[in-house]
Design an enzyme around this catalytic site. Structure first.
Site, PDB file in Angstrom:
ATOM      1  N   GLU A  90       0.080  -0.844   5.609  1.00 28.80           N
ATOM      2  CA  GLU A  90       1.414  -0.268   6.373  1.00 28.80           C
ATOM      3  C   GLU A  90       1.216   1.100   6.557  1.00 28.80           C
ATOM      4  O   GLU A  90       1.184   1.612   7.616  1.00 28.80           O
ATOM      5  CB  GLU A  90       2.610  -0.600   5.657  1.00 28.80           C
ATOM      6  CG  GLU A  90       3.959  -0.366   6.546  1.00 28.80           C
ATOM      7  CD  GLU A  90       4.457   0.821   6.619  1.00 28.80           C
ATOM      8  OE1 GLU A  90       5.137   1.228   7.719  1.00 28.80           O
ATOM      9  OE2 GLU A  90       3.941   1.889   5.874  1.00 28.80           O
ATOM     10  N   ASP A 125       1.019  -1.084   0.000  1.00 30.62           N
ATOM     11  CA  ASP A 125       0.009  -0.079   0.076  1.00 30.62           C
ATOM     12  C   ASP A 125       0.891   1.023  -0.066  1.00 30.62           C
ATOM     13  O   ASP A 125       2.089   1.292   0.159  1.00 30.62           O
ATOM     14  CB  ASP A 125      -0.874   0.120   1.238  1.00 30.62           C
ATOM     15  CG  ASP A 125      -0.412  -0.014   2.390  1.00 30.62           C
ATOM     16  OD1 ASP A 125       0.756  -0.602   2.659  1.00 30.62           O
ATOM     17  OD2 ASP A 125      -0.546   0.704   3.374  1.00 30.62           O
TER      18      ASP A 125
HETATM   19 ZN   LIG Z   1       7.183   2.047   3.862  1.00 30.21          ZN
HETATM   20 ZN   LIG Z   2       5.478   4.807   4.025  1.00 34.34          ZN
END
Ligand SMILES: [Zn+2]
Ligand SMILES: [Zn+2]
Ligand SMILES: [Zn+2]
Ligand SMILES: [Zn+2]
Lengths: 475, 475
Positions: free
Chosen positions: A166, A101
């Site tokens: 993340e 992501d």
């Molecule tokens: Zn990263």
């Molecule tokens: Zn990042």
């Protein structure tokens, strides 16, 4: 072992293929923070699975449940992608973590080209995710693909853990990893993460420490709907006034954190540490010039590096609910949510920091005597991480860097947090290493994020040599 | 003169046609503040011109030059629409002002239905512009259309001045009006503006005063690009910290403006004024309940009304350049622009207020000793306006209200600013009246803006009767 010259040539021949791989990855706008792009995160994971399957990996998507967004809508969380390449009991197993992501991005934020079209200018590949973290993930794939095409026996088993949340707090990842501690993760000997950056633009490095992150929301609610300041101004206590005042009390004019009890939690700096920091190759003028900052908080190299790695910092990121567009809207916002975060270092813990922050803001709010509704809450917390950089695993990384660049890496820390680093260390009880391939000016999370073609290609080489070096490595 | 009962019936029969007219107007998203909608403002003006031409009006679009947006792009300004209906030298001339542009709106801001689809729920018509100001403009057209269909001789000449930049500071309008002082405006005897709201939900009113507006931007620039707080936090002086502190110094916890020299400019309140305010029909509990505000700044009716009309107020609207979305972005903004405004009252002037604000912020900035770059500048300034509500023009308005509602109007002021009101008064040297048709809870500029069907229909009736009453009126 394969001759480096031959490996290097094979990688260079494939440059267009590797750039094209990154191009296809960047074109999937897998922004995890925006509901409208959630589907693209799923697409990105499926796409990466196909790339790994072409290498012969066995893939499994670990389902990750649902997520409630701030507005109450429920979204499916993207699965975590587990991949296994090689199951030879005589070989050790490397676990590679990466994320698929990306941060939000829009052309109108000030990008010089469409953030979701990989655009080459002056030897640089611009695009959201080019360096954080699609570039490094593609570099792992490039490295393995090349070794396979060269018919080289990779001396280790490889496992991938690739997530899609993340940039939105890695929601669900820790739980999934904990559940797979005794299965997927049980044989992991080393974990390697390429999701950070060199300290400068030319010298490669290995990182052994990361600050943690504590992120907070401060909500002030005035009334039910936004109001016209002409009609209602002067009759309600305005939330923006309360919020600006609260946020003005977080750090002083010198940038010192004013929250009671924070500084006391920081492990004292030793004389040895100061010596270690003095040796690091870092030019403070270059750093300031790259930022085009008017001035830094200090001109002392060691102090600047310690401010980045060794001390906590507090940043006020913005306000949700207030007017944020161009022009001149005369609105009294009904509810505003201030957002700030602290980067934390040993021996701080999110739990202790949360308590200090919440107590401090509650104390301020009591002083303020505002009739508005107030709420402060943490939205994520991650502990700082420290590894032993004298471990043979780091030596394998250093040898790979020496082979490709002819120089020893600097051993550094990172100011940013990759919370999963600590999770891997705790669950596997083995060494974890950060092996960045991007340069310091790659501008992750910012406009015009890029990766240099040289970094992408040399990074692919380093990762390939590192995979081979691990064969000789007793962790 | 036409019998009211008959007029009223004719208007009621046309309800669907009138709602449909407003629907078509709302469907054109003529947001003047957003470059992407500029073309829709032009479309809205063309569409309204066609509606007026159907009434037999002669229309002219007065070109209004170009506008430089904050990002440097150049946009065409929408023309001002002049329309003339009737040129009988034996009749007096009424000038009607209205605006065809609207505030920004998006479903995701918290609207219960698409802001650009007029949606009926519980006798209310929801949509951006439904009450500000497309509803009132359509009501004028409805009134004239009905009188014409009834073959009534309208006893006055009517001129329209309709603009497309009101929500963005009425750029260019004053210049155009000044240029037409001795031509289009030379024979104007009365000016009437329906672009404000009743004080409550059931009692109609006429307004004779308006606060002015002084709008400011405070820019703090740190570096060239947004930074990742993990990588860079602790090394640069952050702009948000400076900006929050500056904005926290504008008003105190009680809402009192802290800027030196502001209060001294306010004309002293007289005992007579206090008596006048005491008589106004206003329920403070209803007011608070409608806002769903936790608490007002005071529970005293006269004080609340004076805070709205008679005293300056300061609102902090928001910050451009900081993180404003949902979720948790860990950005250090490179440049942030704080936006706030003051509503001003007699004897304050934008010039004097600008000086106080700029001096005060410069003084604060000097105290702050920040290395960042700082800039404060006004983006618009309009004087307050006061009219003589004993003028026969107001009596015509009051008679129309009495005819439709059976009650005398309250004579009130408005907290919001319609700068052009003062321009008309100064250029024509004649009486200007504000004749609102919407209710206090219409939520102009906010989510779920609406106009009640009853207000829209009764408003059409009031405007029709008012046009007839003006025939007997010696201004
Ligand atoms: Zn990263
Ligand atoms: Zn990042
Ligand atoms: Zn308006
Ligand atoms: Zn308006």
């Amino acid at each position: 072992m394969v001759e480096f010259k031959k490996l290097s040539e094979c990688i260079e021949k494939k440059q267009e293929i590797f750039i094209d791989r990154l191009r296809r990855a960047v074109e999937i706008p897998s922004v995890s923070a925006e509901a409208g792009h959630r589907n693209d995160v799923f697409r990105m994971i499926d796409w990466t699975q196909k790339e790994l399957e072409k290498l012969g990996a066995t893939c499994e998507q670990i389902q990750n449940g649902k997520q409630e967004m701030p507005d109450g809508t429920i979204l499916d969380l993207p699965p975590v992608l587990f991949a296994t390449l090689g199951q030879d009991k005589s070989k050790k197993t490397l676990c590679i973590y990466g994320h698929l992501d990306v941060q939000p991005a829009a052309l109108c934020d000030g990008w010089d080209s469409d953030p979701f079209k990989l655009t080459e200018r002056d030897g640089k590949l611009y695009g959201r995710g080019s360096t954080d973290d699609k570039g490094p993930v593609m570099a792992w794939i490039n490295a393995i693909e090349t070794l396979q095409e060269m018919k080289v026996d990779i001396p280790i088993n490889i496992k991938f853990v690739l997530e899609g949340m993340e940039e939105s707090g890695s929601v669900g990842l820790d739980d999934i990893l904990i559940k797979h501690k005794d299965s997927f993760l049980s044989d992991v000997e080393f974990t390697c993460i390429s999701d950070s950056y060199w300290l400068g633009k030319s010298k490669p490095c290995l990182a052994y420490g990361l600050r943690g992150l504590c992120y907070y929301c401060v909500e002030i609610s005035v009334c039910q709907q936004d109001l016209h300041s002409g009609v209602f101004g002067g009759t309600v206590h305005e939330g923006m006034a309360d919020l600006c005042w609260l946020m003005s009390q977080l750090i002083d004019a010198e940038g010192t954190i004013k929250i009671d009890g924070i500084h006391e939690q920081v492990a004292p700096v030793t004389a040895e540490e100061i010596e270690l920091y003095k040796k690091i190759d870092f030019d403070i003028d270059d750093y300031r010039n790259d930022l085009k900052a008017h001035k830094l908080v200090t001109d002392d190299k060691v102090k600047i590096l310690m401010n980045r790695w060794r001390f906590p910092s507090l940043s006020i990121h913005g306000i949700e609910g207030a007017f944020a567009g161009p022009g001149a809207k005369t609105v009294i916002p009904a509810k505003v949510v201030g957002k700030f975060s602290l980067r934390i270092v040993p021996d701080m813990t999110p739990k202790a920091v949360d308590k200090c922050v919440i107590d401090y803001l509650n104390k301020l709010w009591a002083q303020r005597k505002s009739p508005n509704q107030f709420k402060v809450y943490p939205t994520k917390g991650s502990k700082p991480w420290l590894a032993d950089y004298k471990n043979p695993h780091y030596q394998a990384g250093a040898k790979a860097i020496k082979t490709v660049f002819g120089t020893e890496p600097d051993y550094i820390c990172e100011g940013g947090s990759i919370p999963v680093t600590l999770t891997f260390q705790e669950l596997t009880q083995k060494n974890v290493m950060l092996l960045p391939i991007g340069a310091c000016d790659d501008m992750a999370h910012s406009q015009n994020e890029k990766i240099n073609i040289t970094n992408y290609m040399d990074g692919t080489k380093v990762l390939a040599v590192y995979l081979m070096e691990l064969g000789n490595c007793s962790s």
